[in-house]
Design a protein around this motif. Structure first.
Motif, PDB file in Angstrom:
ATOM      1  N   ASP A 256      36.663  36.473  48.246  1.00 55.88           N
ATOM      2  CA  ASP A 256      36.344  35.044  48.250  1.00 55.88           C
ATOM      3  C   ASP A 256      35.886  34.562  46.875  1.00 55.88           C
ATOM      4  N   VAL A 257      35.587  35.499  45.968  1.00 57.76           N
ATOM      5  CA  VAL A 257      35.270  35.131  44.574  1.00 57.76           C
ATOM      6  C   VAL A 257      36.239  35.857  43.646  1.00 57.76           C
ATOM      7  N   TRP A 258      37.491  35.980  44.059  1.00 56.57           N
ATOM      8  CA  TRP A 258      38.478  36.785  43.343  1.00 56.57           C
ATOM      9  C   TRP A 258      38.623  36.389  41.873  1.00 56.57           C
ATOM     10  N   LEU A 259      38.777  35.098  41.589  1.00 62.93           N
ATOM     11  CA  LEU A 259      38.978  34.687  40.198  1.00 62.93           C
ATOM     12  C   LEU A 259      37.743  35.002  39.353  1.00 62.93           C
ATOM     13  N   TRP A 260      36.569  34.805  39.900  1.00 65.46           N
ATOM     14  CA  TRP A 260      35.347  35.171  39.194  1.00 65.46           C
ATOM     15  C   TRP A 260      35.343  36.681  38.917  1.00 65.46           C
ATOM     16  N   TYR A 261      35.703  37.438  39.931  1.00 63.80           N
ATOM     17  CA  TYR A 261      35.701  38.900  39.777  1.00 63.80           C
ATOM     18  C   TYR A 261      36.724  39.345  38.742  1.00 63.80           C
ATOM     19  N   PHE A 262      37.945  38.820  38.828  1.00 67.14           N
ATOM     20  CA  PHE A 262      38.990  39.235  37.887  1.00 67.14           C
ATOM     21  C   PHE A 262      38.632  38.849  36.460  1.00 67.14           C
ATOM     22  N   LEU A 263      38.304  37.571  36.253  1.00 68.41           N
ATOM     23  CA  LEU A 263      38.004  37.117  34.893  1.00 68.41           C
ATOM     24  C   LEU A 263      36.736  37.779  34.348  1.00 68.41           C
ATOM     25  N   GLY A 264      35.732  37.943  35.207  1.00 68.95           N
ATOM     26  CA  GLY A 264      34.507  38.605  34.773  1.00 68.95           C
ATOM     27  C   GLY A 264      34.751  40.047  34.375  1.00 68.95           C
TER      28      GLY A 264
END
Length: 460
Positions: free
Chosen positions: A246-254
């Motif tokens: 549910d926070v995939w983009l945050w996880y990937f970019l982070g």
């Protein structure tokens, strides 16, 4: 002594003349140039644009794999077992098990993986193997999803890296590569492809660049241990196991930012900084010439050259599907052998608690609720990058899960696959150096990922 080079010392006039010559050559532009835009957009959509279907918000690739798994039903275990069986036979059928003692050991681990998977699938063997948090968890939460998502993801990954997008972006990343990571600008494509694509493909490219004098030993080592992490498809598996989709983009970019920041630091300290900055013995150095103007034209030409050499989409999809199958054949037996051993050691012995003492003070100082668990989980990633995710799966603390998810990727160096792959190249990096670099990467990741995790928790 092999000659040294650093990619500098050329006049701007010569640089621009070389760049313009490359642009103004009479090569015809490739047909169907729309492919770069259309295929790249589709690939980006599949990997990076979460959508909601049937109440689940995740990327389209994950929706597709979940749909395939639903169609397979109970047969999904047999598909995974068939892939593991093929992976156990592969090193013996190809003769790879004879190439080095390390490859012999991993060939035997593949056989052990087949035996373990067979026991879990058909319900026989020791009772500890059938504990829900051991064998069934490995099979259902890791082996089956990985067995499906890697080959399917490889097909769509071809759209991102196979039709010029990476080369176009790489030209614009060149000015940052030397000052930040002490590698030539040409390595931008290598680094990004290694991160979002496949460490195996990335290492193959890195080794080829070293053997042809385009990288020095230090530059090749930096790329190998600084960027050659698991692919985006593997990151999806980690995110699912840790309930981070549910926070995939945050996880990937982070994870991307932390991984590249950690690399920027480790290149400036031993042992990476002490590796000779010299090309391979007997090889003529081929330093690159920076592009200082007409960057768009150079980027367009680089993309067009890749596009011209790219096969038709059906053939490219088939090639990448085969590559994905070969890769997953080598990975699944490792998960069911090295990964299983690591999980058993973590569950029934204090081995990783002892190793994790190195990281315990950092988790304690940063205020984690369970620093002992966190340090043990971080330590297990040296065996297999998925195991920390299994140890934190279901944990109530979002920050703990997020930080461990980043460590799974940013630590990079793990024995079930990457270590033997690096040692099989010509890059002059020793096993003890890999272990020291890995410890450095884990500590730096803890320090960088923790404030990021708190930020994500605050804004989501």
């Amino acid at each position: 002594m092999a000659p040294e080079y650093h990619g500098h010392g050329r006049s701007e006039l010569h640089t621009n003349t070389t760049a313009m010559a490359a642009i103004e050559q009479d090569e015809p532009r490739p047909p169907h140039r729309w492919r770069m835009i259309v295929y790249s957009v589709i690939g980006i959509f599949m990997f990076f644009v979460p959508i909601t279907l049937n109440g689940a918000n995740t990327i389209p690739l994950d929706h597709l794999v979940q749909g395939i798994r639903a169609l397979l039903g109970d047969a999904d275990r047999y598909v995974a077992l068939a892939i593991i069986a093929a992976g156990a036979v592969f090193p013996f059928a190809t003769g790879r098990w004879r190439q080095s003692p390390l490859k012999t050991v991993f060939a035997l681990f593949a056989v052990l993986g087949l035996v373990s998977a067979s026991m879990i699938t058909f319900g026989f063997g020791p009772a500890f193997l059938h504990e829900p948090s051991i064998g069934p968890f490995l099979m259902d939460s890791l082996v089956i999803p990985v067995g499906l998502i890697v080959p399917v993801g490889a097909v769509f990954l071809a759209l991102v890296i196979g039709y010029g997008l990476m080369e176009f972006v790489g030209v614009y990343l060149r000015p940052a590569m030397r000052p930040l990571w002490r590698v030539p600008g040409r390595s931008a494509v290598d680094a990004v492809a290694s991160f979002v694509g496949s460490y195996a493909v990335g290492l193959l490219l890195t080794n080829r660049m070293y053997r042809t004098g385009r990288y020095t030993a230090r530059e090749a080592a930096i790329i190998a241990v600084g960027f050659s992490t698991v692919s985006v498809t593997f990151m999806v598996i980690v995110a699912r196991a840790l309930d981070l989709m549910d926070v995939w983009l945050w996880y990937f970019l982070g994870t991307l930012v932390v991984t590249f920041l950690v690399t920027a630091i480790t290149v400036r300290i031993p042992p990476l900084s002490r590796i000779p900055d010299a090309v391979m013995e007997g090889v003529e150095p081929k330093p690159e010439h920076p592009v200082t103007r007409n960057r768009f034209a150079v980027a367009r030409r680089a993309a067009e050259q890749t596009l011209a050499a790219a096969p038709a989409l059906p053939r490219n999809a088939w090639i990448n599907l085969k590559d994905g199958l070969i890769m997953v054949m080598q990975i699944l037996p490792s998960i069911m052998s090295v990964g299983l051993i690591a999980l058993l050691l973590a569950t029934y012995t204090p081995v990783f608690s002892w190793i994790g003492v190195i990281f315990l003070p950092f988790f304690w100082i940063l205020g984690f609720s369970d620093p002992a668990l966190m340090s043990s989980a971080a330590a297990t990633s040296v065996a297999e990058m998925f195991i920390p995710a299994t140890m934190l799966a279901g944990h109530e603390d979002f920050v703990s899960r997020f930080v461990i998810g980043v460590i799974c990727v940013s630590a990079i160096i793990f024995f079930s696959a990457l270590v033997p792959a690096i040692l099989a190249t010509d890059i002059p990096i020793k096993l003890w150096q890999l272990l020291v670099i890995r410890a450095q990467r884990v500590i730096l990741t803890i320090l960088l990922a923790t404030p990021l995790a708190h930020l994500v928790a605050a804004v989501t």
